[in-house]
Design a protein around this motif. Sequence first.
Motif, PDB file in Angstrom:
ATOM      1  N   ALA A 120       0.828  -1.211   0.000  1.00  9.06           N
ATOM      2  CA  ALA A 120       0.000   0.000   0.000  1.00  9.06           C
ATOM      3  C   ALA A 120       0.861   1.259   0.000  1.00  9.06           C
ATOM      4  N   ARG A 121       1.958   1.210   0.744  1.00  8.41           N
ATOM      5  CA  ARG A 121       2.833   2.378   0.856  1.00  8.41           C
ATOM      6  C   ARG A 121       3.608   2.651  -0.424  1.00  8.41           C
ATOM      7  N   GLY A 122       4.186   1.590  -1.014  1.00  7.96           N
ATOM      8  CA  GLY A 122       5.063   1.792  -2.157  1.00  7.96           C
ATOM      9  C   GLY A 122       4.452   1.458  -3.505  1.00  7.96           C
ATOM     10  N   GLY A 123       3.265   0.847  -3.500  1.00 11.50           N
ATOM     11  CA  GLY A 123       2.634   0.489  -4.758  1.00 11.50           C
ATOM     12  C   GLY A 123       3.322  -0.647  -5.484  1.00 11.50           C
ATOM     13  N   ALA A 124       4.145  -1.406  -4.777  1.00  6.79           N
ATOM     14  CA  ALA A 124       4.879  -2.502  -5.414  1.00  6.79           C
ATOM     15  C   ALA A 124       4.093  -3.802  -5.318  1.00  6.79           C
ATOM     16  N   ALA A 125       4.435  -4.732  -6.197  1.00  3.41           N
ATOM     17  CA  ALA A 125       3.823  -6.054  -6.197  1.00  3.41           C
ATOM     18  C   ALA A 125       4.919  -7.092  -6.361  1.00  3.41           C
ATOM     19  N   VAL A 126       4.576  -8.330  -6.113  1.00  8.33           N
ATOM     20  CA  VAL A 126       5.534  -9.420  -6.329  1.00  8.33           C
ATOM     21  C   VAL A 126       5.950  -9.419  -7.796  1.00  8.33           C
ATOM     22  N   GLY A 127       7.249  -9.535  -8.048  1.00  8.17           N
ATOM     23  CA  GLY A 127       7.767  -9.526  -9.406  1.00  8.17           C
ATOM     24  C   GLY A 127       8.354  -8.192  -9.824  1.00  8.17           C
ATOM     25  N   ASP A 128       8.185  -7.166  -8.967  1.00 10.04           N
ATOM     26  CA  ASP A 128       8.732  -5.839  -9.280  1.00 10.04           C
ATOM     27  C   ASP A 128      10.200  -5.689  -8.863  1.00 10.04           C
ATOM     28  N   LYS A 129      10.775  -6.763  -8.339  1.00  6.65           N
ATOM     29  CA  LYS A 129      12.170  -6.774  -7.882  1.00  6.65           C
ATOM     30  C   LYS A 129      12.353  -5.854  -6.676  1.00  6.65           C
ATOM     31  N   THR A 130      11.669  -6.200  -5.609  1.00  4.56           N
ATOM     32  CA  THR A 130      11.795  -5.479  -4.343  1.00  4.56           C
ATOM     33  C   THR A 130      11.913  -6.503  -3.212  1.00  4.56           C
ATOM     34  N   LEU A 131      11.967  -6.016  -1.983  1.00  2.54           N
ATOM     35  CA  LEU A 131      12.033  -6.925  -0.840  1.00  2.54           C
ATOM     36  C   LEU A 131      10.808  -7.822  -0.738  1.00  2.54           C
ATOM     37  N   LEU A 132       9.698  -7.422  -1.374  1.00  2.99           N
ATOM     38  CA  LEU A 132       8.496  -8.266  -1.372  1.00  2.99           C
ATOM     39  C   LEU A 132       8.754  -9.617  -2.026  1.00  2.99           C
ATOM     40  N   ASP A 133       9.674  -9.667  -2.976  1.00  2.00           N
ATOM     41  CA  ASP A 133       9.952 -10.924  -3.667  1.00  2.00           C
ATOM     42  C   ASP A 133      10.635 -11.938  -2.757  1.00  2.00           C
ATOM     43  N   ALA A 134      11.144 -11.478  -1.596  1.00  2.00           N
ATOM     44  CA  ALA A 134      11.630 -12.413  -0.577  1.00  2.00           C
ATOM     45  C   ALA A 134      10.594 -12.589   0.525  1.00  2.00           C
ATOM     46  N   MET A 135       9.911 -11.503   0.899  1.00  2.00           N
ATOM     47  CA  MET A 135       8.989 -11.560   2.035  1.00  2.00           C
ATOM     48  C   MET A 135       7.765 -12.441   1.763  1.00  2.00           C
ATOM     49  N   VAL A 136       7.218 -12.367   0.570  1.00  2.00           N
ATOM     50  CA  VAL A 136       6.002 -13.147   0.280  1.00  2.00           C
ATOM     51  C   VAL A 136       6.285 -14.654   0.298  1.00  2.00           C
ATOM     52  N   PRO A 137       7.358 -15.131  -0.359  1.00  2.00           N
ATOM     53  CA  PRO A 137       7.657 -16.572  -0.243  1.00  2.00           C
ATOM     54  C   PRO A 137       7.937 -17.001   1.195  1.00  2.00           C
TER      55      PRO A 137
END
Length: 212
Positions: A120-137
Amino acid sequence: MTTQSFADTEYIVKTIATTAVAKEKEFCDLDAAAGDGDFGYSLARGFETVLAEWDTFDRSDIGTFLQKIAMLMSARIGGTSGPIWGTAFLRAASVAKGRDTLTGDVVVAMLRASIEGIMARGGAAVGDKTLLDAMVPVADALEQASHDRADAATAVEIAAKTARAAAEATSTLIARRGRASYSGERSIGSPDAGAMAIAIILENINTGFRDR
């Protein structure tokens, strides 16, 4: 502090902070591959403040403890990292509010809330090459570990291995958020600094978790 969950929370947060400070140069070098190279600096300055004020945090319950850290990080970490990491801690705190003990399911809910906050804060999604790509798995792996009734140490070990594999896999992605997105296809070939930070932090947590 009266419970093992509270002690574990303190151990995990302090390991996050000490790792961020110790790995400042490594995180900057990772960020420099496609971004502006200041990720490690920003994170280290924020967590230095957390460590300096460690004994002053309100420990009425786990949520209150995490909320105080979130507020400090939002105020003291520069760039985009402050709002992102501050939001993650704040969302986790909202789930843990009033709790002195945490089950596996609650920990997963805290991590899911952090992920939703970052999105919500950064508008990023999985696959955008951010820390989310580690956190979600990692959240998925911990949810499965909780379902399988794994003990806490085993769950942490699984999380660390999952984060490392997921972070290294970001090397194949094109950065779509932050400064690194300006590099376009040139960002392919190097892992995302935020995702690698998640992996390294979890590996350090895992290293000392059984002897905590």
